[in-house]
Scaffold this active site. Structure first.
Site, PDB file in Angstrom:
ATOM      1  N   SER A 100       0.813  -1.212   0.000  1.00  0.00           N
ATOM      2  CA  SER A 100       0.000   0.000   0.000  1.00  0.00           C
ATOM      3  C   SER A 100       0.853   1.272   0.000  1.00  0.00           C
ATOM      4  O   SER A 100       1.605   1.504  -0.918  1.00  0.00           O
ATOM      5  CB  SER A 100      -0.969  -0.037   1.187  1.00  0.00           C
ATOM      6  N   ASP A 245      -1.291   1.401  -3.818  1.00  0.00           N
ATOM      7  CA  ASP A 245      -2.051   0.333  -4.481  1.00  0.00           C
ATOM      8  C   ASP A 245      -3.430   0.826  -4.928  1.00  0.00           C
ATOM      9  O   ASP A 245      -4.279   0.034  -5.338  1.00  0.00           O
ATOM     10  CB  ASP A 245      -2.163  -0.900  -3.591  1.00  0.00           C
TER      11      ASP A 245
HETATM   12 MG    MG Z   1      -3.759   1.149   0.049  1.00  0.00          MG
END
Ligand code: MG
Length: 459
Positions: A100, A245
């Site tokens: 992320s 992401d």
């Molecule tokens: Mg994320």
């Protein structure tokens, strides 16, 4: 037994705690778990832009194939693209390799269920148990899984979004959007989406690059100086930033004002409940501006424990019309039950077009609350007892209108609320206090911090 999965899957530093042995073992455990109920599981795997993606993808794929799963590699994609693909193409599970917004030396593994939602804690615990007991069920040579690649995930996903929003209305506005993908996976989707929505895009850091040369991947104001200054100078309609992401999106208004995620969440909730009310879902930590707009539309709010898989699950169970977190993770059930930044962009543009107002005007209409946060130390082994004592004590407190024990102890008081919540990873308790009055928020936080500290001392 050890613990692998945290709030957001498994995360770690590459070739230290996040290495090929771990990924291979997780692949074998995952496959063993899937094989218990499915004869020949079909698993989609995708990655964000990090440099270690191929290394981890190959290791986890090997483990899945060794246990008799067919693996389909969908390549470099945003997390919500993988989730959409799993559900709409009938996969039994999905794997996304991503850390992320974490710094580039990190990577991670996150699981997706067949309905496109993130793995629940129960599934993670089952996979973890197989992993730690090394209870892998490898298959015979003739049943080893296949490996193939499919490059249709991004088109499938973009078309899905275009079928969910009013494209012609958005197109008619010719919005100028400054887009900052933070060199993450969103760069492969959001620029195309904006084009298809008839927008004029100005692109910043939209080339995926796992070294994150543009700025740190966490979409917080200090990392976003460039877009914040560019939006008003270019006279753009808005700015939008995705995390690494691309499941979360953060917006900048036409004046270059950074919009807190709690306000965007309240804005989409206001419009989702505008016609017929409905149920709106968010964690207990979220701002009351969400509750206020939903209740004004005769909607009902459900507060959950913290964690997007929990929010998504409660949304499904209650047929909610909207949900999400205050960190820019918005969930639109008409599209899919997960945080989705590209869908958030399309929806915000649709709201602006429908209401014929600028983003700054729309956000100004959201009620203003002041959040004050602080924290205190508390040994991990005392946390449970402290929460129990705190709940018991505050239930007798006449100034407390209501006690909510969904996650931590949240107290509704005259003029606001205060939440004492233990951290899942660190030996601390966090205190959140919110009120329309800044001083009141600070005062509530300090009063209940002292009460909690006293309980910790005597526990
Ligand atoms: Mg994320």
């Amino acid at each position: 037994m050890g613990k692998l999965f945290g709030t957001n899957g498994i995360r770690g530093v590459v070739n230290q705690d996040m290495n090929t042995d771990l990924a291979l073992g997780i692949g074998k455990a995952w496959g063993t778990f899937l094989k218990k109920s499915i004869k020949r599981p079909k698993v989609a795997i995708g990655t964000d832009a990090r440099l270690s993606n191929h290394m981890l993808k190959n290791a986890i794929s090997a483990g899945l194939m060794a246990t008799g799963c067919d693996v389909v590699d969908v390549g470099l994609v945003p997390t919500p693209t993988l989730q959409y693909t799993v559900r709409s193409k009938g996969f039994d599970s999905g794997v996304i390799i991503t850390a992320s917004h974490n710094p580039p030396q990190f990577n991670g593994i996150k699981g997706v269920a067949s309905d496109g939602t993130e793995f629940s804690k129960e599934i993670e615990n089952k996979i973890e148990k197989i992993y730690f007991e090394k209870n892998y069920k490898l298959v015979d040579w003739e049943n080893v899984g296949n490996f193939s690649q499919w490059d249709g995930a991004i088109d499938l996903y973009i078309n899905g979004i275009l079928n969910t929003v009013d494209v012609n209305l958005i197109k008619s506005k010719n919005f100028h959007v400054v887009l900052d993908c933070g060199n993450g996976a969103g760069g492969l989707v959001a620029p195309i989406l904006l084009e298809k929505l008839g927008c004029k895009p100005t692109l910043l850091f939209c080339k995926p690059d796992g070294r994150f040369p543009g700025h740190n991947s966490e979409p917080i104001p200090e990392n976003l100086t460039e877009i914040i200054s560019k939006v008003p100078v270019l006279k753009a309609d808005l700015g939008v930033v995705q995390d690494g992401d691309a499941d979360r999106a953060i917006f900048i208004d036409e004046n270059g004002i950074f919009i807190g995620g709690e306000k965007t969440l309240a804005l989409v909730a206001k419009y989702a409940t505008k016609q017929n009310g409905g149920i709106a879902v968010t964690p207990v930590t979220s701002s009351s501006c969400f509750d206020e707009v939903v209740q004004k539309n005769n909607g009902k709010v459900i507060h959950t424990a913290v964690g997007s898989p929990i929010v998504a699950r409660v949304m499904i169970e209650n047929n909610a019309v909207i949900g999400g977190e205050a960190n820019g993770g918005l969930i639109f059930p008409e599209f899919q039950y997960c945080r989705d930044s590209a869908m958030s962009i399309a929806k915000i543009l649709e709201i602006m077009a429908k209401e014929n107002k600028s983003l700054g005007q729309l956000i100004n209409e959201i009620p203003k609350y002041e959040l004050y946060t602080t924290k205190m130390s508390c040994p991990n082994d005392k946390k449970e007892l402290v929460m129990k004592t705190l709940a018991e004590k505050t239930k007798k407190d006449s100034s407390v209108l209501e006690v909510d024990e969904t996650d931590g102890v949240k107290l509704y008081l005259d003029g606001g609320w205060v939440l004492m919540r233990p951290s899942g990873t660190e030996p601390i308790f966090r205190v959140y206090a919110e009120s329309k009055d800044k001083n009141k928020a600070e005062e509530m936080a300090s009063t209940y911090k002292s009460i909690t500290e006293e309980i910790i001392k005597n526990s």
